[in-house]
Design an enzyme around this catalytic site. Structure first.
Site, PDB file in Angstrom:
ATOM      1  N   TRP A  62       0.849  -1.199   0.000  1.00  0.00           N
ATOM      2  CA  TRP A  62       0.000   0.000   0.000  1.00  0.00           C
ATOM      3  C   TRP A  62       0.875   1.235   0.000  1.00  0.00           C
ATOM      4  O   TRP A  62       2.062   1.181   0.343  1.00  0.00           O
ATOM      5  CB  TRP A  62      -1.032  -0.015   1.137  1.00  0.00           C
ATOM      6  CG  TRP A  62      -0.538  -0.287   2.557  1.00  0.00           C
ATOM      7  CD1 TRP A  62       0.703  -0.669   2.954  1.00  0.00           C
ATOM      8  CD2 TRP A  62      -1.323  -0.201   3.740  1.00  0.00           C
ATOM      9  NE1 TRP A  62       0.752  -0.839   4.314  1.00  0.00           N
ATOM     10  CE2 TRP A  62      -0.479  -0.554   4.820  1.00  0.00           C
ATOM     11  CE3 TRP A  62      -2.637   0.136   4.003  1.00  0.00           C
ATOM     12  CZ2 TRP A  62      -0.926  -0.576   6.151  1.00  0.00           C
ATOM     13  CZ3 TRP A  62      -3.065   0.111   5.321  1.00  0.00           C
ATOM     14  CH2 TRP A  62      -2.220  -0.237   6.376  1.00  0.00           C
ATOM     15  N   ASN A  63       0.245   2.350  -0.443  1.00  0.00           N
ATOM     16  CA  ASN A  63       0.989   3.594  -0.616  1.00  0.00           C
ATOM     17  C   ASN A  63       0.307   4.730   0.139  1.00  0.00           C
ATOM     18  O   ASN A  63      -0.894   4.652   0.415  1.00  0.00           O
ATOM     19  CB  ASN A  63       1.022   3.993  -2.097  1.00  0.00           C
ATOM     20  CG  ASN A  63       1.654   2.949  -2.974  1.00  0.00           C
ATOM     21  OD1 ASN A  63       2.717   2.445  -2.655  1.00  0.00           O
ATOM     22  ND2 ASN A  63       1.002   2.612  -4.069  1.00  0.00           N
ATOM     23  N   HIS A  70      -7.309  19.340  -6.904  1.00  0.00           N
ATOM     24  CA  HIS A  70      -7.535  19.617  -8.329  1.00  0.00           C
ATOM     25  C   HIS A  70      -6.348  19.116  -9.142  1.00  0.00           C
ATOM     26  O   HIS A  70      -5.591  19.894  -9.703  1.00  0.00           O
ATOM     27  CB  HIS A  70      -7.783  21.112  -8.535  1.00  0.00           C
ATOM     28  CG  HIS A  70      -8.999  21.588  -7.802  1.00  0.00           C
ATOM     29  ND1 HIS A  70     -10.183  21.903  -8.419  1.00  0.00           N
ATOM     30  CD2 HIS A  70      -9.223  21.745  -6.462  1.00  0.00           C
ATOM     31  CE1 HIS A  70     -11.082  22.248  -7.508  1.00  0.00           C
ATOM     32  NE2 HIS A  70     -10.518  22.160  -6.312  1.00  0.00           N
ATOM     33  N   HIS A  74     -10.256  15.548 -12.649  1.00  0.00           N
ATOM     34  CA  HIS A  74     -10.821  15.898 -11.349  1.00  0.00           C
ATOM     35  C   HIS A  74     -12.123  16.664 -11.484  1.00  0.00           C
ATOM     36  O   HIS A  74     -12.470  17.165 -12.547  1.00  0.00           O
ATOM     37  CB  HIS A  74      -9.806  16.681 -10.501  1.00  0.00           C
ATOM     38  CG  HIS A  74      -9.594  18.089 -10.938  1.00  0.00           C
ATOM     39  ND1 HIS A  74      -8.641  18.435 -11.865  1.00  0.00           N
ATOM     40  CD2 HIS A  74     -10.202  19.253 -10.579  1.00  0.00           C
ATOM     41  CE1 HIS A  74      -8.673  19.745 -12.060  1.00  0.00           C
ATOM     42  NE2 HIS A  74      -9.623  20.269 -11.293  1.00  0.00           N
ATOM     43  N   HIS A  80     -15.429  25.490  -4.556  1.00  0.00           N
ATOM     44  CA  HIS A  80     -14.081  25.817  -5.048  1.00  0.00           C
ATOM     45  C   HIS A  80     -13.933  27.311  -5.312  1.00  0.00           C
ATOM     46  O   HIS A  80     -12.845  27.855  -5.148  1.00  0.00           O
ATOM     47  CB  HIS A  80     -13.823  25.018  -6.326  1.00  0.00           C
ATOM     48  CG  HIS A  80     -12.522  25.266  -6.995  1.00  0.00           C
ATOM     49  ND1 HIS A  80     -11.332  25.356  -6.318  1.00  0.00           N
ATOM     50  CD2 HIS A  80     -12.214  25.419  -8.310  1.00  0.00           C
ATOM     51  CE1 HIS A  80     -10.345  25.557  -7.182  1.00  0.00           C
ATOM     52  NE2 HIS A  80     -10.860  25.608  -8.388  1.00  0.00           N
ATOM     53  N   HIS A 209     -15.215  29.506 -14.134  1.00  0.00           N
ATOM     54  CA  HIS A 209     -15.313  29.153 -12.714  1.00  0.00           C
ATOM     55  C   HIS A 209     -16.277  30.096 -11.991  1.00  0.00           C
ATOM     56  O   HIS A 209     -17.120  29.670 -11.193  1.00  0.00           O
ATOM     57  CB  HIS A 209     -13.944  29.231 -12.030  1.00  0.00           C
ATOM     58  CG  HIS A 209     -13.044  28.056 -12.284  1.00  0.00           C
ATOM     59  ND1 HIS A 209     -12.340  27.898 -13.454  1.00  0.00           N
ATOM     60  CD2 HIS A 209     -12.715  26.997 -11.518  1.00  0.00           C
ATOM     61  CE1 HIS A 209     -11.626  26.783 -13.392  1.00  0.00           C
ATOM     62  NE2 HIS A 209     -11.830  26.213 -12.222  1.00  0.00           N
TER      63      HIS A 209
HETATM   64  C1  23J Z   1      -7.497  27.653  -9.025  1.00  0.00           C
HETATM   65  C2  23J Z   1      -7.390  28.867  -9.638  1.00  0.00           C
HETATM   66  C3  23J Z   1      -7.633  28.984 -10.988  1.00  0.00           C
HETATM   67  C4  23J Z   1      -7.995  27.850 -11.693  1.00  0.00           C
HETATM   68  C5  23J Z   1      -8.119  26.608 -11.076  1.00  0.00           C
HETATM   69  C6  23J Z   1      -7.843  26.521  -9.740  1.00  0.00           C
HETATM   70  C7  23J Z   1      -8.527  25.408 -11.841  1.00  0.00           C
HETATM   71  O1  23J Z   1      -8.531  25.358 -13.037  1.00  0.00           O
HETATM   72  C8  23J Z   1      -9.087  24.246 -11.142  1.00  0.00           C
HETATM   73  O2  23J Z   1      -8.497  23.161 -11.151  1.00  0.00           O
HETATM   74  O3  23J Z   1     -10.193  24.362 -10.629  1.00  0.00           O
HETATM   75  S1  23J Z   1      -8.315  27.997 -13.422  1.00  0.00           S
HETATM   76 MN    MN Z   2     -10.337  22.191 -10.562  1.00  0.00          MN
END
Ligand code: 23J
Ligand code: MN
Length: 259
Positions: A62-63, A70, A74, A80, A209
């Site tokens: 195991w590891n 992210h 994912h 987020h 986002h």
């Molecule tokens: C944090 C800030 C900007 C971005 C992201 C994360 C991602 O793309 C992410 O993996 O959610 S653009």
């Molecule tokens: Mn992400």
């Protein structure tokens, strides 16, 4: 007696339905997103052996894992982003599991991206897709097929120039159309994140986002094998780890697609 689930099992057995793996391998070679250097960075993947049938554990292997939420293929949860921070059911452990299953609408912009790495999906392209394939249903994943997953070399995948990364994404009006007017589950992409490479300098910054997570919608990044899906008719299953207050999670994304 037949029902839809026994029919599904039968279709899987007959090969009438394929299970397609939309997931990239996850390991130390997995590239991570590079943000402008004023922001904190996510680490790469580290895997350390706890034991491997040796003196540390004679019969077991195991590891331990260390990685950002992210990383690789994912899931992005609404929490987020600051725009989704106060929404109900916004984190990996509180999103209703029903929302981890949905139909896929695949929009193919591979030729556009081959000509322009900074290509942004526009409302016009979404409306043209709908004239051909019908309206994007509420609760669907919209998957942006760009061919970007063919960039197996990390430098080509990240595509960083002196002025930052260059990779395709969404015009803010397209994100608004999908989130507000179509009520999608979210958007999935082949690139490292659901915003374009240059999106740190857009207005607002990281518009996809901002819009998606502000509307309680999700993201899927670093997908592959979108070329094995029809424009409509596939089902995506993407269930993040139930991380308490998790903002995202590496995920095994699979699709059920007609053969
Ligand atoms: C944090 C800030 C900007 C971005 C992201 C994360 C991602 O793309 C992410 O993996 O959610 S653009
Ligand atoms: Mn992400």
């Amino acid at each position: 007696m037949t029902n839809v689930l026994t029919e599904l099992v039968d279709a899987l057995t007959r090969g009438a339905v394929n299970v397609v793996d939309l997931t990239q391998p996850l390991g130390p070679a997995t590239p991570v997103i590079g943000l402008p250097p004023i922001f904190a960075a996510s680490p790469g993947v580290t895997i350390d052996v706890i034991s491997r049938y040796d003196e540390r554990g004679p019969a077991w292997y195991w590891n331990t894992l260390r990685l950002g939420e992210h990383t690789g293929t994912h899931f992005d949860a609404p929490i987020h982003w600051v725009t989704g921070r106060d929404l109900p059911g916004n984190a990996c452990d509180t999103i209703p599991v029903r929302r981890f299953v949905g139909p896929a609408c695949v929009i193919d912009v591979t030729a556009d991206v081959a000509a322009n790495a900074d290509f942004l999906l526009t409302t016009g392209r979404i409306e043209a897709w709908e004239r051909e394939h019908g309206p994007i249903p509420s609760g669907a994943w919209v998957l942006l097929r760009t061919g970007w997953s063919r960039r197996t070399d990390a430098a080509a995948f990240l595509n960083v120039a002196a002025d930052g990364p260059h990779s395709p994404g969404f015009d803010v009006r397209a994100s608004r159309l999908l989130a507000h007017d179509r009520d999608v589950l979210g958007v999935g992409v082949e690139t490292i994140g659901t915003d374009a490479g240059q999106a740190a300098s857009f207005d607002p910054p990281f518009p996809n986002h901002t819009v998606m997570h502000g509307a309680g919608k999700f993201g899927l990044a670093s997908l592959c094998h979108l070329d094995q899906l029809p424009a409509t008719g596939a089902i995506v299953i993407a269930a993040p780890l139930k991380i308490v207050q998790g903002s995202g999670s590496p995920v095994r994304v699979i699709a059920l697609a007609p053969s």
